[in-house]
Motif scaffolding. Sequence first.
Motif, PDB file in Angstrom:
ATOM      1  N   ARG A 160       0.853  -1.185   0.000  1.00  0.00           N
ATOM      2  CA  ARG A 160       0.000   0.000   0.000  1.00  0.00           C
ATOM      3  C   ARG A 160       0.887   1.232   0.000  1.00  0.00           C
ATOM      4  N   ILE A 161       0.666   2.148  -0.951  1.00  0.00           N
ATOM      5  CA  ILE A 161       1.549   3.317  -1.087  1.00  0.00           C
ATOM      6  C   ILE A 161       0.762   4.617  -1.261  1.00  0.00           C
ATOM      7  N   ASP A 162      -0.392   4.715  -0.594  1.00  0.00           N
ATOM      8  CA  ASP A 162      -1.228   5.916  -0.731  1.00  0.00           C
ATOM      9  C   ASP A 162      -1.020   6.914   0.403  1.00  0.00           C
ATOM     10  N   GLY A 163       0.043   6.747   1.195  1.00  0.00           N
ATOM     11  CA  GLY A 163       0.354   7.710   2.247  1.00  0.00           C
ATOM     12  C   GLY A 163      -0.303   7.415   3.580  1.00  0.00           C
ATOM     13  N   ILE A 164      -1.090   6.339   3.648  1.00  0.00           N
ATOM     14  CA  ILE A 164      -1.679   5.948   4.929  1.00  0.00           C
ATOM     15  C   ILE A 164      -1.445   4.458   5.166  1.00  0.00           C
ATOM     16  N   ALA A 165      -1.409   4.091   6.423  1.00  0.00           N
ATOM     17  CA  ALA A 165      -1.219   2.689   6.801  1.00  0.00           C
ATOM     18  C   ALA A 165      -2.548   1.961   6.762  1.00  0.00           C
ATOM     19  N   GLY A 166      -2.466   0.629   6.685  1.00  0.00           N
ATOM     20  CA  GLY A 166      -3.659  -0.170   6.874  1.00  0.00           C
ATOM     21  C   GLY A 166      -4.071  -0.134   8.327  1.00  0.00           C
ATOM     22  N   CYS A 167      -5.216  -0.729   8.621  1.00  0.00           N
ATOM     23  CA  CYS A 167      -5.759  -0.711   9.973  1.00  0.00           C
ATOM     24  C   CYS A 167      -4.885  -1.524  10.925  1.00  0.00           C
ATOM     25  N   LEU A 168      -4.440  -0.894  12.016  1.00  0.00           N
ATOM     26  CA  LEU A 168      -3.697  -1.624  13.035  1.00  0.00           C
ATOM     27  C   LEU A 168      -4.579  -2.709  13.628  1.00  0.00           C
ATOM     28  N   ARG A 169      -3.990  -3.867  13.897  1.00  0.00           N
ATOM     29  CA  ARG A 169      -4.750  -4.993  14.424  1.00  0.00           C
ATOM     30  C   ARG A 169      -4.036  -5.587  15.623  1.00  0.00           C
ATOM     31  N   THR A 170      -4.769  -6.420  16.336  1.00  0.00           N
ATOM     32  CA  THR A 170      -4.124  -7.185  17.397  1.00  0.00           C
ATOM     33  C   THR A 170      -3.313  -8.298  16.753  1.00  0.00           C
ATOM     34  N   PRO A 171      -2.177  -8.686  17.342  1.00  0.00           N
ATOM     35  CA  PRO A 171      -1.279  -9.660  16.706  1.00  0.00           C
ATOM     36  C   PRO A 171      -1.779 -11.095  16.816  1.00  0.00           C
ATOM     37  N   LYS A 172      -2.835 -11.374  16.044  1.00  0.00           N
ATOM     38  CA  LYS A 172      -3.356 -12.735  15.960  1.00  0.00           C
ATOM     39  C   LYS A 172      -3.265 -13.178  14.512  1.00  0.00           C
ATOM     40  N   GLY A 173      -2.543 -14.243  14.255  1.00  0.00           N
ATOM     41  CA  GLY A 173      -2.440 -14.730  12.882  1.00  0.00           C
ATOM     42  C   GLY A 173      -1.349 -14.034  12.106  1.00  0.00           C
ATOM     43  N   GLY A 174      -1.035 -14.553  10.943  1.00  0.00           N
ATOM     44  CA  GLY A 174       0.089 -14.057  10.161  1.00  0.00           C
ATOM     45  C   GLY A 174      -0.130 -12.704   9.539  1.00  0.00           C
ATOM     46  N   SER A 175      -1.409 -12.267   9.391  1.00  0.00           N
ATOM     47  CA  SER A 175      -1.653 -11.001   8.701  1.00  0.00           C
ATOM     48  C   SER A 175      -1.600  -9.795   9.627  1.00  0.00           C
ATOM     49  N   ALA A 176      -1.516 -10.022  10.944  1.00  0.00           N
ATOM     50  CA  ALA A 176      -1.728  -8.936  11.886  1.00  0.00           C
ATOM     51  C   ALA A 176      -0.547  -7.974  11.986  1.00  0.00           C
ATOM     52  N   ARG A 177       0.651  -8.441  11.769  1.00  0.00           N
ATOM     53  CA  ARG A 177       1.825  -7.583  11.955  1.00  0.00           C
ATOM     54  C   ARG A 177       2.062  -6.761  10.694  1.00  0.00           C
ATOM     55  N   GLN A 178       1.757  -5.496  10.803  1.00  0.00           N
ATOM     56  CA  GLN A 178       1.897  -4.608   9.652  1.00  0.00           C
ATOM     57  C   GLN A 178       3.359  -4.207   9.478  1.00  0.00           C
ATOM     58  N   ILE A 179       3.795  -4.193   8.242  1.00  0.00           N
ATOM     59  CA  ILE A 179       5.197  -3.932   7.906  1.00  0.00           C
ATOM     60  C   ILE A 179       5.319  -2.556   7.270  1.00  0.00           C
ATOM     61  N   LEU A 180       6.306  -1.799   7.715  1.00  0.00           N
ATOM     62  CA  LEU A 180       6.625  -0.510   7.111  1.00  0.00           C
ATOM     63  C   LEU A 180       7.705  -0.714   6.058  1.00  0.00           C
TER      64      LEU A 180
END
Length: 385
Positions: free
Chosen positions: A288-308
């Motif tokens: 995602r490169i539109d200047g905003i992050a995706g929704c922060l989530r609780t760290p459950k499952g492989g998709s939860a940890r957002q990468i910068l």
Amino acid sequence: MKLEKTAADFFAGIGLVTMGLIKQGWQVEYALDYSNEKQKMYEENFGVGHYCCKDIKQIRGIDIPRVTLAHASFPCTNISVAGSRSGLNSGESSTFWEFIRIINEMGEVASVGKPPIILIENVEGFLTSGSGEDLIIALKALNNLGYTVDILLIDAAYFVPQSRVRLFIIGNLFGLSQNRNELDVFISKLIYTRPQKIKDFIVAHPEIKWSLSNLPDLPKRIINLADIVDETEEWWTKERTEYLFNQMFARHQEQIRLMMNNEYFSYGTVFRRMRVRNGIKQSTAELRIDGIAGCLRTPKGGSARQILVRFGKGRFDARLINARESAHLMGAPEYLIPEHISFNNILFGFGDAVCVPVIEWIAQYYLNLLFEQLNSTITSEELAA
């Protein structure tokens, strides 16, 4: 005797709702959650003595002090599109009914009384879970307690560089239920807090006792993802970054190659999700490169940890979003993060919290005006009745 700007914060977590309310002059007299780690983070920022660390099922109405506002961000596990969708009567989301029970019990205690104002927050999926029946049932439950209601849908991206859409229910005990003509006036107005899906819901359910209020347009966000990056944080090794790159769709890899040629750094975010890539369902890094992050989530499952991710000056770098950046994305850059709390628990705390400036905006343009209106018309004797 006038009302006071006092509040009880149910499902308080690490206190971001408390922070937003405080910024608009509210005093939180009582906070409830069941996590010791969240309690430690909360008390680091808002002091000790009013945080109750218990399961809500153990709480009774008489345990709550007399307050003007009760807020509840009950768990979204069973109504979120990312969850089980098993509904409001199942799992953790069924704790909504414990909140309703407590409000009712408060009304049965003369020295306490039902709070005149209610604020409830949850995910956008609340609008559609149970084919929309969950929200109807919840609103009617509030009606049955004497509250007329309003619903808002607000994306935190109007305030912070994070896409985070949340549904808000506001109820009050002394608003007059609006008739069809009055509702039509409100829903005909194009305002961001009530997009078309919200208007359609209101129109489709005239049996609900509505009490809608005029609101200004939401603000225009003035910061982007690049503004909250912690440049002191170390980036991943070349090997780990290359592994992430190889998990991407070809179109995203090409975007990165192009942006690496820039003479300046730009930033994006990545979530890993199971997707069909190269004909195989596999873990895929979506850019995602539109200047905003995706929704922060609780760290459950492989998709939860957002990468910068960072690209430019011939480089491509990546790492996890850190605790300080998470605080910025939730509109709480001043939030004190205790050193003894694990990174996982910090992510849990921010991932299921409410964005501070959204609460502050609702408090400023809705709750405070409602408070003033009620205070000008209601005596303490009426509240106790």
